[in-house]
Design an enzyme around this catalytic site. Structure first.
Site, PDB file in Angstrom:
ATOM      1  N   ARG B 249      49.293  39.800  26.505  1.00 34.08           N
ATOM      2  CA  ARG B 249      48.519  40.998  26.837  1.00 34.08           C
ATOM      3  C   ARG B 249      49.442  41.930  27.616  1.00 34.08           C
ATOM      4  O   ARG B 249      49.712  41.711  28.794  1.00 34.08           O
ATOM      5  CB  ARG B 249      47.319  40.584  27.695  1.00 34.08           C
ATOM      6  CG  ARG B 249      46.263  41.633  27.888  1.00 34.08           C
ATOM      7  CD  ARG B 249      45.307  41.204  29.003  1.00 34.08           C
ATOM      8  NE  ARG B 249      45.934  41.366  30.310  1.00 34.08           N
ATOM      9  CZ  ARG B 249      45.660  40.614  31.374  1.00 34.08           C
ATOM     10  NH1 ARG B 249      44.790  39.632  31.301  1.00 34.08           N
ATOM     11  NH2 ARG B 249      46.268  40.841  32.521  1.00 34.08           N
ATOM     12  N   HIS B 253      44.266  43.496  32.474  1.00 32.63           N
ATOM     13  CA  HIS B 253      42.985  42.984  31.922  1.00 32.63           C
ATOM     14  C   HIS B 253      42.107  44.146  31.478  1.00 32.63           C
ATOM     15  O   HIS B 253      41.596  44.172  30.352  1.00 32.63           O
ATOM     16  CB  HIS B 253      42.293  42.141  32.992  1.00 32.63           C
ATOM     17  CG  HIS B 253      40.857  41.842  32.722  1.00 32.63           C
ATOM     18  ND1 HIS B 253      40.442  41.158  31.604  1.00 32.63           N
ATOM     19  CD2 HIS B 253      39.739  42.155  33.428  1.00 32.63           C
ATOM     20  CE1 HIS B 253      39.114  41.048  31.633  1.00 32.63           C
ATOM     21  NE2 HIS B 253      38.665  41.645  32.719  1.00 32.63           N
ATOM     22  N   TYR B 262      49.855  39.664  39.888  1.00 31.99           N
ATOM     23  CA  TYR B 262      49.952  38.275  39.431  1.00 31.99           C
ATOM     24  C   TYR B 262      51.030  38.026  38.380  1.00 31.99           C
ATOM     25  O   TYR B 262      51.186  36.897  37.924  1.00 31.99           O
ATOM     26  CB  TYR B 262      48.595  37.775  38.920  1.00 31.99           C
ATOM     27  CG  TYR B 262      47.926  38.645  37.861  1.00 31.99           C
ATOM     28  CD1 TYR B 262      48.286  38.525  36.526  1.00 31.99           C
ATOM     29  CD2 TYR B 262      46.946  39.571  38.213  1.00 31.99           C
ATOM     30  CE1 TYR B 262      47.682  39.310  35.563  1.00 31.99           C
ATOM     31  CE2 TYR B 262      46.332  40.362  37.252  1.00 31.99           C
ATOM     32  CZ  TYR B 262      46.699  40.225  35.939  1.00 31.99           C
ATOM     33  OH  TYR B 262      46.103  41.014  34.986  1.00 31.99           O
TER      34      TYR B 262
END
Lengths: 332, 349
Positions: B249, B253, B262
């Site tokens: 990805r 998100h 992260y």
């Protein structure tokens, strides 16, 4: 007319619904060869075959999720959850999809699913076999919640639930499974959302449903000794709620006690009491009272009779309905 | 770990950058064209969130090879069960782009007729759609209809109980379902190592008696091949499959996420070097399967798609508050009808 137990009436309702509509499919644990742990589906797998009466893996969420997909393909699934507390794993599918799919898709994907749940206590069941979970379902928009208390209604209301284009949580009172009565398979399928006055009376209205109906009728019989002539109103359907019948009764008697087996705090009885208050305030001689199971986890078998409302607790509540405000002398 | 027919290969199935010669040029160009559309759609939708015209957009940038391959492999009569990250796949399946973003725009929860496109609503609660896919496939099989169902799911979703129940149910009933896990490395912020200790997510298949296939999810040709094989097998009564497509990805998100908290910039930079779109383009050009005119045409089509989304989003009418009540029930209970009357009477509406 046909006569036998509530289990037989439910069994015939399922069989008749399947015969009437090939889209009706049954899914659940032990419902095939065994005929269900309560035998409600006895003989149906033999009659309709395993493709329509399907034993599934032990996976309540997956079973109800499958029912959603089957409904998307035009079927009319009837799911059996083996016991009240065993339905909890399926709650996400129920609350997030079964209840919402029609609304989400503006009617394109209706969910004509019936979820049969044997519920409540009084049969000596060990932990996790006696919950009254109706409040969770009644609080969830998009669901209908039906709870029969008579053998005739077990047949008629289950037929109505299966024919409904909305999802129905159908709560079968385990303690009444072996009650005997009669039903008429040829009678028109009853509408959902109509309460019934089971006993006419003038002093106060007991409003109840499911396993507490016989207890309320017994309480009404006992109450005669104290000079009270109690009316008993049975809801039959929690959603839709029949405000008209309930309010008509309470306006006539001027007093009401709501009785259910489930715990009382934030329970369905609170909704009933509030609705009576909103509609009957000027007719009420006393606050609406509730008689319910205690706000404790359902007890073990040897203690359950202390938890379930009985005649004594119901009559104690009736006695608290401020009879001293009556013009006449109270009964001694 | 290989050796059993239900186990995946150690290395992901890959066709690009291998010696594979049996490549259908026409199919490869169609995959490219779809990926260009999906990428442009991801970019446009993300831009619309920045302008406040979409409430949220979970981008699938970096994962377009899967969207392209899946939508090309699905037959018209098949069904697609997407997750919330699969809007681009929904558009490639033929759903109107404005209808496809209804949930994300916030004017309703869902925008298209599922039956017309054979595309289920975007599933937000993780893995719940996998059980629906099994039920629909089961019903179709009972009816004797030769169709297959493809359920998309993410790596995080495989930790949910519903995923386990659905794959198990599909296996027991031999339902014609293909479960495709888009392993993009993260469930929002949590890396795969905190989702699963299995050698691969495809290895989970053997536990259910379902063949597991591991594929390079950034290789559109490979994904198409394994999905096509699994769908064909399902349609012929061969039962379900579990495919893990390893991808990445590239975007956060959603637009509301801060991925720098992260994951390292170097990791994302490395992932961009494996971006499936330039990778396919390079591969096809090297083989003489893609020319400038085709690239230009794909770009023009993608700009047209983006323009449709931009322009029509501006035109859409505001939702009617009375719709809150219209479809909750087939037969509206009296207490809900009463509330509809209250709303209709409110002056501020």
């Amino acid at each position: 007319m046909t006569g036998a137990t509530m289990v037989h009436a439910l069994n015939q309702a399922l069989g008749d619904a399947m015969a009437a509509d090939p889209a009706v499919h049954l899914l659940g644990e032990d419902i095939g060869t065994l005929g269900g742990v309560f035998r409600v589906t006895d003989g149906l797998a033999g009659r309709f075959g395993g493709d329509r009466v399907t034993d599934t893996p032990v996976a309540e969420s997956g079973i109800l999720g499958m029912a959603v997909g089957m409904a998307m393909y035009g079927l009319r699934p009837v799911v059996e959850m083996q016991f009240d507390a065993f339905a909890y794993p399926a709650f996400e599918q129920l609350a997030s999809h079964v209840a919402k799919m029609r609304n989400r898709t503006r009617g394109a994907l209706p969910m004509p699913i019936t979820i049969r749940i044997p519920y409540g206590g009084g049969i000596g069941g060990v932990e996790h076999h006696s919950d009254s979970s109706e409040a969770y379902y009644a609080h969830t928009p998009g669901l209908l919640v039906v709870a029969p208390a008579t053998v005739a209604d077990a047949y008629g209301l289950l037929r109505a639930a299966i024919e409904a284009d909305d999802p129905v949580v159908f709560l079968e009172p385990k303690v009444l499974y072996w009650a005997k009565g009669q039903w008429d398979p040829a009678a028109p399928v009853p509408p959902l959302g109509r309460a019934a006055v089971r006993r006419r009376g003038t002093s106060a209205s007991l409003v109840t449903y499911g396993p507490m109906l016989p207890v309320c009728l017994a309480a009404a019989d006992s109450a005669r000794q104290s000079g009270w002539d109690l009316e008993v109103v049975e809801l039959r359907s929690l959603v839709p709620f029949d405000d008209e019948t309930v309010a008509e009764s309470v306006r006539r008697t001027g007093r009401a006690v709501v009785v259910h087996e489930a715990s009382g705090f934030a329970g369905f009885g609170a909704e009933v009491a509030a609705r009576i208050g909103e509609r009957c305030f000027h007719y009420l001689e006393a606050p609406v009272l509730r008689v319910t199971g205690f706000d404790v986890p359902y007890p073990p078998p040897l203690l359950e009779h202390h938890h379930r409302p009985g005649v004594e607790r119901i009559l104690a509540a009736v006695a608290r309905l401020q009879w001293e405000s009556e013009w006449r002398e109270p009964a001694r | 770990m290989t050796g059993h027919p239900l186990l995946p290969t150690d290395a992901p199935v890959s066709l690009l950058d291998t010696a594979e010669t049996a490549i259908d040029g026409e199919l490869a160009v169609e995959l490219y064209r779809r990926m260009v559309l999906a990428r442009r759609f991801n970019r446009q939708a993300t831009a619309l969130t920045l302008q406040g015209r979409l409430s949220v957009y979970p981008s699938s940038a970096g994962q377009e090879a899967v969207a392209a391959a899946v939508t090309l492999a699905l037959a018209e009569e098949d069904w697609l069960f997407p997750t919330y990250r699969d809007t681009a796949a929904v558009v490639l399946r033929g759903v109107d782009p404005v209808q496809a973003v209804t949930l994300l725009r916030g004017d309703w929860h869902h925008g298209w007729d599922p039956g017309a496109h054979r595309v289920a609503p975007l599933a937000t609660p993780l893995a719940t759609q996998t059980a629906h896919a099994v039920g629909l496939a089961h019903a179709a099989a009972l009816a004797g209809d030769d169709l297959a169902v493809l359920a998309l799911i993410g790596d995080g979703g495989t930790s949910e109980g519903d995923f386990h129940e659905a794959v198990n149910l599909a296996a027991v009933f031999r339902s014609p379902v293909v479960f495709l896990v888009q392993n993009n490395g993260y469930a929002i912020s949590v890396p795969l190592s905190r989702q699963s200790a299995a050698p691969s997510l495809a290895h989970k298949g053997i536990g259910y008696g379902v063949p597991g296939v591991l594929v390079d999810g950034n290789d559109a040709l490979a994904v198409h091949r394994v999905v096509d094989e699994a769908l064909t097998r399902a349609r012929r009564g061969g039962g379900p499959s579990l495919i893990e497509a390893r991808t990445y990805r590239i975007d956060p998100h959603t637009n509301a996420d801060d991925a720098t908290r992260y994951r390292a910039d170097e990791e994302v930079a490395e992932a961009r070097r494996r971006d499936p779109l330039p990778r396919l383009e390079r591969h096809l050009r090297e083989r003489g399967l893609l020319d400038d005119a085709t690239v230009r045409a794909a770009s023009v089509a993608a700009e047209a798609l983006a323009a449709v989304l931009r322009d029509r989003l501006a035109d859409e009418p505001r939702p009617d508050p009375a719709d809150l009540f219209t479809h909750v029930y087939a037969t509206t209970p009296p207490h809900v009808a009463e509330q509809r009357r209250v709303l209709t009477g409110e002056a501020g509406r």
